[in-house]
Write an enzyme that holds these catalytic residues in place. Structure first.
Site, short mmCIF file in Angstrom:
data_model
loop_
_atom_site.label_atom_id
_atom_site.label_comp_id
_atom_site.label_asym_id
_atom_site.label_seq_id
_atom_site.Cartn_x
_atom_site.Cartn_y
_atom_site.Cartn_z
N GLU A 128 0.84 -1.21 0.00
CA GLU A 128 0.00 0.00 0.00
C GLU A 128 0.87 1.26 0.00
O GLU A 128 0.73 2.13 0.87
CB GLU A 128 -0.98 -0.01 1.19
CG GLU A 128 -1.99 -1.14 1.08
CD GLU A 128 -3.21 -1.03 1.98
OE1 GLU A 128 -3.25 -0.14 2.85
OE2 GLU A 128 -4.13 -1.85 1.80
N TYR A 139 -11.43 -4.09 0.55
CA TYR A 139 -12.18 -4.50 1.74
C TYR A 139 -13.63 -4.07 1.61
O TYR A 139 -13.93 -3.02 1.04
CB TYR A 139 -11.59 -3.84 3.01
CG TYR A 139 -10.27 -4.43 3.43
CD1 TYR A 139 -10.21 -5.61 4.17
CD2 TYR A 139 -9.07 -3.82 3.08
CE1 TYR A 139 -9.00 -6.15 4.55
CE2 TYR A 139 -7.84 -4.36 3.46
CZ TYR A 139 -7.82 -5.53 4.19
OH TYR A 139 -6.63 -6.08 4.58
N GLU A 178 -5.00 -8.70 -0.29
CA GLU A 178 -5.82 -8.36 0.89
C GLU A 178 -7.26 -8.24 0.43
O GLU A 178 -7.58 -7.40 -0.43
CB GLU A 178 -5.34 -7.06 1.55
CG GLU A 178 -4.01 -7.21 2.25
CD GLU A 178 -3.59 -5.96 3.03
OE1 GLU A 178 -4.46 -5.23 3.52
OE2 GLU A 178 -2.37 -5.75 3.13
N GLN A 208 -7.82 -11.37 7.79
CA GLN A 208 -6.54 -12.03 7.98
C GLN A 208 -6.81 -13.39 8.59
O GLN A 208 -7.94 -13.69 8.96
CB GLN A 208 -5.65 -11.19 8.86
CG GLN A 208 -5.29 -9.85 8.23
CD GLN A 208 -4.14 -9.14 8.94
OE1 GLN A 208 -3.49 -9.66 9.81
NE2 GLN A 208 -3.90 -7.88 8.53
O1 AHR Z 1 -5.33 -5.79 6.93
C1 AHR Z 1 -5.28 -4.61 7.65
C2 AHR Z 1 -4.61 -3.49 6.88
O2 AHR Z 1 -5.37 -3.15 5.77
C3 AHR Z 1 -3.26 -3.79 6.29
O3 AHR Z 1 -2.23 -3.65 7.20
C4 AHR Z 1 -3.14 -2.78 5.21
O4 AHR Z 1 -2.33 -3.20 4.14
C5 AHR Z 1 -4.57 -2.52 4.80
O5 AHR Z 1 -4.88 -1.18 4.76
#
Ligand code: AHR
Length: 504
Positions: free
Chosen positions: A173, A248, A304, A353
């Site tokens: 990122e 996300y 991610e 995660q």
């Molecule tokens: O997964 C949590 C965080 O989300 C990670 O550290 C980052 O890469 C993302 O913003």
């Protein structure tokens, strides 16, 4: 009534096992407590790794694990995590709760964990606050066989043999926590840093992952690829083997996020609608990648993905600890089916995660451990690993008319393994209506050899007192109707069906 037609003669792309990968960061209770409890813990462990967690993860056939971050990666200095534990430097984990990181889990421990899991390794290097020399020496420390300063240091620390690094990420990122860079600046840094990520073992070259976009930042993808996409001659193993993408699902937006367990029906649909957005992201970033890399040599690495809710009440907000319901099961099914369908380009994906953080597959509390609904879906989908995606077409299912827009009611993907066994994964996104499906094959005659379901009331989840409210259960509520298999998909459920050629 929906109809799923499977063309068992049309193989579209290989489903690389790494699509079912995981991510473990030094964040909250993921590594410490969740995975690593130390050799002296009363919790049963092997070399410090909790045995219950390792056993549960092995059942998922975890193909690859990414470490040490995440945002943590760009402030991690690997030398702090090697050598005698008592002498290891302590640091502040500024991103995640400001807690003290004692570096007791470092490079050696990560490789020990992957050895126990039997999975590939994905190390993420530090571009944001680290030097080229530091990154280069880490790679030498981990992978060089022979006499060199770093190989000697590794031997001194108890590991003569080099390890295998399968994937190496050059920063994380870097448009945000990894240095707030602009794409052209990061792209130039990528060229420079990756030059010194040496490939010491040409027979087992590590693959270099370039830091990709946040969600729909297509400009980032275009600018970075314009600068980095050329492949140098194979003997130099450059420039890049993969480009990452992070996405996300925040049901109520980034600021508010929303509760993991308390939500109304509208929020259920909004969440699934947002999960389905992955289809657009993969398609659009993929189209830009096609412009630069029509032969698809560069993999899309969604390293991610997952749901991100407001953390559980009473827990440290910096630890990102959240519950996991049937809604997460559906998010997982939608996302994994999308990755399967795009496996010509998506080569790896890492759920964020693995334990105790975000859309975790396992949650722990002291010596207790529970499997989440997402765990059970990952367990169903493990059969797709290393399979060949088959052409499949779903018709007849009514679309869901959500406030956000139209949403397919049914998610599906189909693959065939080396033994000829066909795996079908289906999800019904409706919160309250079952859906009937007829499944047919274009060519062969098959019979069901395994069938399971994960589902329940949309808020259902597992707790430490009640760990099996949501689990994978065997089903037999299907029937042959002529040359079709008929079944009903309950509302809010994920179904696995496996078929063997009849007479096998
Ligand atoms: O997964 C949590 C965080 O989300 C990670 O550290 C980052 O890469 C993302 O913003």
């Amino acid at each position: 009534m929906a109809e799923l037609k499977i063309n068992d003669k049309e193989r579209l792309s290989h489903i690389q096992p790494e699509i079912y990968g995981h991510f473990s960061e030094h964040l909250g209770r993921c590594i410490y407590e969740g995975i690593y409890v130390g050799e002296d813990s009363s919790i049963p462990n092997v070399n410090g790794m909790r045995s219950d967690v390792v056993e549960a993860l092995k059942e998922l056939k975890i193909p690859v694990l990414r470490w040490p971050g995440g945002c943590f990666a760009d402030e991690y200095h690997w030398r702090d995590g090697i050598g005698e534990k008592e002498g290891r430097k302590k640091m502040v984990n500024t991103h995640w709760g400001g807690v003290t990181e004692d570096n007791s889990f470092g490079t050696h421990e990560f490789f020990e964990l992957c050895r126990q899991l039997g999975c590939k390794t994905y190390i993420n290097g530090n571009v944001g606050s680290g030097t080229v020399q530091e990154m280069s020496e880490w790679v030498e420390y981990m992978t060089f066989e022979g006499v060199s300063p770093m190989a000697d240091l590794r031997e001194k620390n108890g590991h003569k043999e080099p390890w295998r690094v399968d994937y190496f990420g050059v920063g994380n990122e870097n448009w945000g926590c990894g240095g707030n860079m602009r794409p052209s600046y990061y792209a130039d840094l990528y060229r420079r840093y990756q030059t010194y990520v040496r490939v010491y073992d040409a027979k087992r070259p590590l693959q270099k992952i370039c830091g990709g976009a946040n969600v729909d930042d297509y400009e980032w993808t275009r600018t970075v690829l314009a600068t980095t996409h050329e492949h140098t001659p194979p003997q130099f193993h450059g420039f890049m083997d993969g480009l990452s993408l992070h996405y996300y699902v925040h049901p109520d937006g980034w600021e508010k996020k929303g509760s993991a367990t308390e939500f109304d029906e509208q929020t259920w649909y909004r969440t699934l609608y947002k999960a389905y957005f992955m289809e657009e992201l993969v398609s659009k970033h993929g189209a830009i990648m096609d412009e630069f890399d029509p032969d698809k040599k560069i993999g899309m690495i969604v390293d991610e993905w997952g749901t991100w809710y407001t953390c559980e009440p009473g827990t440290n907000p910096g630890f990102l600890y959240q519950q996991n319901t049937v809604r997460d099961a559906l998010v997982a099914a939608i996302t994994l089916n999308i990755f399967n369908k795009h496996s010509d380009r998506v080569r790896m994906a890492n759920l964020a995660q693995m334990v105790n953080v975000l859309q975790a597959v396992l949650l722990t509390e002291g010596e207790k451990m529970i499997k989440t609904p997402t765990y059970h879906v990952m367990h169903q989908f493990r059969y797709h690993q290393d399979g060949e995606l088959l052409a499949s077409k779903l018709s007849g299912a009514k679309e869901l008319d959500t406030k956000e827009g139209k949403l397919p009611r049914i998610t599906e993907s189909v693959s065939v393994d080396k033994a000829g066994c066909i795996t079908v994964t289906l999800g019904n996104l409706s919160a309250d209506e079952p859906e009937d499906v007829d499944i047919s094959f274009a060519d062969g005659i098959y019979e069901v050899c395994e069938s399971t379901r994960v589902g329940g009331e949309i808020h259902a989840h597992n707790t430490f007192d009640d760990p099996e409210t949501v689990k994978e259960t065997e089903i037999s509520d299907y029937e042959a109707r002529g040359d079709k298999l008929h079944l009903t998909l309950p509302a809010g459920s994920v179904t696995l069906l496996r078929f063997m050629p009849k007479g096998n």
